[in-house]
Design an enzyme around this catalytic site. Structure first.
Site, PDB file in Angstrom:
ATOM      1  N   HIS A 515     -22.702  13.262  13.230  1.00 45.66           N
ATOM      2  CA  HIS A 515     -23.441  13.449  14.588  1.00 45.66           C
ATOM      3  C   HIS A 515     -22.183  12.719  15.392  1.00 45.66           C
ATOM      4  O   HIS A 515     -22.108  13.104  16.386  1.00 45.66           O
ATOM      5  CB  HIS A 515     -24.793  12.429  14.488  1.00 45.66           C
ATOM      6  CG  HIS A 515     -25.880  12.344  15.069  1.00 45.66           C
ATOM      7  ND1 HIS A 515     -26.283  13.316  15.791  1.00 45.66           N
ATOM      8  CD2 HIS A 515     -25.317  11.249  16.425  1.00 45.66           C
ATOM      9  CE1 HIS A 515     -27.183  11.851  17.117  1.00 45.66           C
ATOM     10  NE2 HIS A 515     -26.353  10.792  16.966  1.00 45.66           N
ATOM     11  N   GLU A 516     -22.408  10.402  14.355  1.00 47.96           N
ATOM     12  CA  GLU A 516     -21.901  10.057  15.420  1.00 47.96           C
ATOM     13  C   GLU A 516     -20.736  10.357  15.921  1.00 47.96           C
ATOM     14  O   GLU A 516     -19.832   9.466  16.752  1.00 47.96           O
ATOM     15  CB  GLU A 516     -21.515   8.463  14.550  1.00 47.96           C
ATOM     16  CG  GLU A 516     -23.182   7.989  14.181  1.00 47.96           C
ATOM     17  CD  GLU A 516     -23.812   7.409  15.121  1.00 47.96           C
ATOM     18  OE1 GLU A 516     -23.642   7.949  16.427  1.00 47.96           O
ATOM     19  OE2 GLU A 516     -25.380   7.865  14.840  1.00 47.96           O
ATOM     20  N   HIS A 519     -20.004  12.139  19.005  1.00 52.51           N
ATOM     21  CA  HIS A 519     -19.856  10.631  19.392  1.00 52.51           C
ATOM     22  C   HIS A 519     -18.408  10.199  20.278  1.00 52.51           C
ATOM     23  O   HIS A 519     -18.119  10.151  21.476  1.00 52.51           O
ATOM     24  CB  HIS A 519     -20.715   9.662  19.752  1.00 52.51           C
ATOM     25  CG  HIS A 519     -22.654   9.443  19.811  1.00 52.51           C
ATOM     26  ND1 HIS A 519     -22.705  10.723  21.092  1.00 52.51           N
ATOM     27  CD2 HIS A 519     -23.087   9.604  18.883  1.00 52.51           C
ATOM     28  CE1 HIS A 519     -24.249  10.197  20.788  1.00 52.51           C
ATOM     29  NE2 HIS A 519     -24.258   9.980  19.318  1.00 52.51           N
ATOM     30  N   HIS A 522     -17.099  12.882  21.718  1.00 54.11           N
ATOM     31  CA  HIS A 522     -17.207  12.771  23.467  1.00 54.11           C
ATOM     32  C   HIS A 522     -16.305  11.632  24.130  1.00 54.11           C
ATOM     33  O   HIS A 522     -15.710  11.675  25.147  1.00 54.11           O
ATOM     34  CB  HIS A 522     -18.680  12.255  23.831  1.00 54.11           C
ATOM     35  CG  HIS A 522     -18.814  13.021  24.715  1.00 54.11           C
ATOM     36  ND1 HIS A 522     -20.309  12.594  25.012  1.00 54.11           N
ATOM     37  CD2 HIS A 522     -18.858  13.559  26.214  1.00 54.11           C
ATOM     38  CE1 HIS A 522     -20.256  13.097  26.474  1.00 54.11           C
ATOM     39  NE2 HIS A 522     -19.458  13.184  26.931  1.00 54.11           N
TER      40      HIS A 522
HETATM   41 ZN   LIG Z   1     -26.577  10.170  18.536  1.00 57.28          ZN
END
Ligand SMILES: [Zn+2]
Length: 723
Positions: A515-516, A519, A522
């Site tokens: 998940h991280e 980011h 991104h």
């Molecule tokens: Zn998040």
């Protein structure tokens, strides 16, 4: 998916908002007011302050080896002074306002402040001490005032407005137009357009709301800390895993009990396992009710008046700003755009989830009958009998997975996935200064070998780190004044290795790592001109999409086989375990979805109110939950008295955002399933249309460019087994 107590897993505010507000957010999350600590010895160190020097390091990373906690406060104050002078110069410019001399000049202003405050926010969260905490609380009001001085500067707004009024005649690029619109909007949303009287009232409202938020948080902390359940009979622990039994024994000692006993508290990591494993129904009831009644005990720490006043002031403020309600105000700046769209989404998920939760209730009731209890199933029975049903159906022990999830192996898994999708290469760098010896730093390369960015990974829990997991951009990509490459961080609270045993993480933690890193991608793939529109500077109901989508890959057998090998034997994860992971993925999803969506409806109910009359929260919540048909055995994930996300965090009228982003991530992942999990063309389109665009386009537009249509809800319903 929520990460950490207030889900602060990303800083995603507009750039010059960010300079001032992330500090306040970090401060609120840490509950700084509650932390004592000796007064910081803050020297007035401006000369010989490495933060204020040119950073002569590889890639211009911060010189962490030379930065001391004392350096931040004086440097940040210099940064604020610099920006004030820059703003003054913009206002004093005798020439007519233009895009360049006003909007771009504003974008350039506060460079020093931005550069230092992102580093400070990161270090304070990841390796803070008394001095950084003191610095954060000293700075919060100074930075709030500094921000107000900018957005409520009438002469400055006149210039911004002058450019905005001529926006159609300026021949701006799409990104420039977006910057202009967003800049103008930021001023207007802060009240720049209001009369002097209205502005004065706005400042009063904001100040009162800030103090109500603080009171809510303090009451909640008091209510949470006030409660304990002391277990003295080992039988009442049931099948509670040994590690949690040990924690409860430690907690009892910490609380001064000298018996052979175990203490359970209202913190989630303590309460949930007890509800799941303890056969003592009376004790489960006492813990469950203790949790559910926080902030609603008609005592000194009752939160009802505080939250009713908060709701009332928010309604007044939104009316002042020309909006129908607080939800209309907040959502006009989100991908959802308005409450109608939010309700449309929630309603579509609610009905199927409620239906599935009723089937789950029947299963659990049957299990309870088999246990010889002839009573109605209650809230405090749900988790206990869910565990029994799970065991009977899947016989799946999460502990048996641990040896396949050594932390560095999982890290290599997400790297391998990034190579397959985007061709990225990773090289460990040991010549880059870190803020803690545990940190790992990687240089990331494109497929053609060119430099993409730097990522710092900080895996382990320690005293100096706040809870949860989060990503930060400590340098945002931009090219307004030459190419600036991104530097990002990933932070976690995984168990540190001890002695000969490595750090083995749970499947949930492995998901968090993926998940991280979503980011991080991104942030690193950002390809824009203006930093305030770069990377993760997108609306809150969009920003969790690029992270959540990565969790999908992690659980796919093809990806598990890339990295999940036994840390001692090297044996790949057995097919039998993969099958069990897959089979159990849809289990208890009716309950989980219902408790989440009920809370999202509650958030909406308070914030679509267009009257400024105070509500009576107990009755209000009851009737809101009756209206949606919530069953008695399930309570909202957060009840009003302890709904900190919306009454003391930044999620008012935004709690729906988690599931909104989940609808998008499930639909986006479907695009890969329709082709192949590692389809290069789909990955390239995903990178170009979404990950590289930052906030230069609206979320809806970016998504349509990627998928050729709006997101559909079915993939989410499928994934959760709700259709
Ligand atoms: Zn998040």
């Amino acid at each position: 998916m929520e990460r950490g107590p207030l889900a602060r897993d990303i800083t995603q505010l507009n750039r010059y908002t960010m300079k001032t507000i992330t500090l306040a957010v970090a401060a609120a999350c840490l509950g700084l007011a509650a932390i004592g600590g000796q007064a910081a010895k803050v020297t007035d160190q401006v000369s010989n302050n490495p933060l204020l020097e040119e950073w002569d390091t590889p890639f211009g990373v911060p010189p962490f080896d030379r930065i001391e906690s004392e350096h931040y406060l004086p440097a940040l104050r210099v940064g604020m002074e610099e920006q004030s002078a820059e703003i003054e110069a913009i206002v004093a410019n005798p020439e007519d306002a233009t895009f360049e001399n006003t909007i771009e000049a504003l974008e350039r202003s506060g460079g020093t402040l931005a550069k230092i405050s992102v580093v400070f926010t990161e270090v304070d969260g990841a390796n803070g001490d008394d001095i950084t905490r003191e610095t954060a609380s000293t700075l919060a009001p100074e930075q709030a005032a500094h921000y107000d001085d900018i957005v409520l500067n009438a002469a400055l707004f006149d210039r911004v407005n002058a450019v905005y009024e001529r926006r159609d005649d300026l021949d701006l690029s799409a990104e420039q137009r977006r910057l202009l619109d967003e800049t103008y909007k930021q001023f207007v949303r802060a009240g720049a357009n209001l009369s002097d009287d209205a502005q004065a009232r706005l400042r009063e409202i904001n100040a009162e709301l800030a103090s109500l938020s603080q009171t809510f948080q303090e009451n909640l902390l008091a209510e949470t800390n006030d409660f304990e359940l002391l277990v003295t009979d080992e039988n009442d622990l049931g099948d509670l895993p040994a590690s949690l039994v040990a924690l409860a024994a430690d907690e009892a000692k910490r609380r001064g009990h000298e018996c052979e006993c175990w203490a359970f508290t209202l913190h989630r990591p303590s309460i949930n396992p007890f509800l799941q494993y303890s056969p003592n129904r009376e004790m489960r009831k006492s813990l469950f009710i203790g949790y559910a009644k926080r902030g609603d005990n008609d005592n000194d720490a009752d939160n009802k008046t505080t939250l009713a006043r908060t709701v009332q002031l928010r309604a007044e403020r939104s009316a002042l700003m020309g909006y129908k309600s607080h939800a209309h105000f907040v959502q006009s700046d989100a991908m959802a755009e308005n409450p109608d769209n939010v309700y449309k989404l929630l309603d579509q998920i609610w009905q199927p989830a409620l239906r599935v939760s009723k089937q789950e209730r029947a299963d659990r009731e049957e299990m309870m009958r088999a246990d010889g209890i002839d009573d109605q199933l209650r809230g405090w029975d749900w988790r206990y009998y869910t565990e029994k049903v799970r065991k009977a159906k899947y016989d799946f022990d999460e502990e048996s997975l641990l040896p396949y999830f050594e932390v560095n192996a999982v890290r290599d898994g997400v790297f391998a996935l990034s190579t397959k999708l985007f061709g990225l290469q990773f090289e460990r760098r040991t010549d880059i200064p870190t803020w803690h010896p545990d940190q790992q730093v990687f240089e990331v390369f494109e497929a053609d070998g060119s430099h993409l960015g730097i990522v710092y990974m900080d895996f382990f829990a320690r005293e100096s780190k706040q809870g949860g997991a989060w990503m930060n951009e400590i340098r945002t990509q931009s090219r307004l004044d030459g190419e600036v490459t991104p530097i990002v961080t990933n932070n976690f609270n995984f168990p540190a290795p001890s002695g000969d045993s490595p750090s083995l993480i749970s499947m949930t933690n492995a998901e968090t790592l993926f998940h991280e890193f979503g980011h991080a991608l991104h942030g690193m793939f950002s390809d824009v001109t203006y930093a305030s529109l770069a990377g993760t500077n997108t609306p809150r109901d969009f920003v969790e999409f690029p992270s959540q989508v990565m969790e999908n890959w992690m659980k796919e057998p093809e990806v598990l086989r890339l990295f999940a090998s036994h840390y001692e034997t090297g044996e790949p994860i057995p097919q039998e375990i993969i099958d069990k992971i897959k089979a159990s993925a849809k289990f208890d999803q009716g309950f989980k979805t219902v408790e989440f969506i009920a809370a999202a409806y509650l958030d909406m109910a308070y914030h679509v109110l267009d009257s400024t009359e105070a509500v009576e929260p107990r009755g209000f919540e009851n009737s809101a939950m009756t209206d949606i048909g919530l069953i008695d055995e399930i309570i909202p994930r957060y009840r009003s008295g302890y709904f900190a996300h919306i009454f003391s965090g930044g999620y008012s009228a935004s709690y729906y955002g988690y599931i909104w982003a989940e609808v998008i991530d499930a639909d986006a992942f479907q695009a890969f399933k329709e082709t192949s999990l590692f389809d290069a063309e789909t990955a390239a389109r995903y990178r170009t249309e979404i990950l590289s665009k930052g906030g230069t386009r609206s979320g809806a537009d970016m998504y349509r460019s990627f998928r050729g249509r709006d997101p559909q809800i079915e993939p989410l319903l499928d994934r959760r087994g709700l259709n």
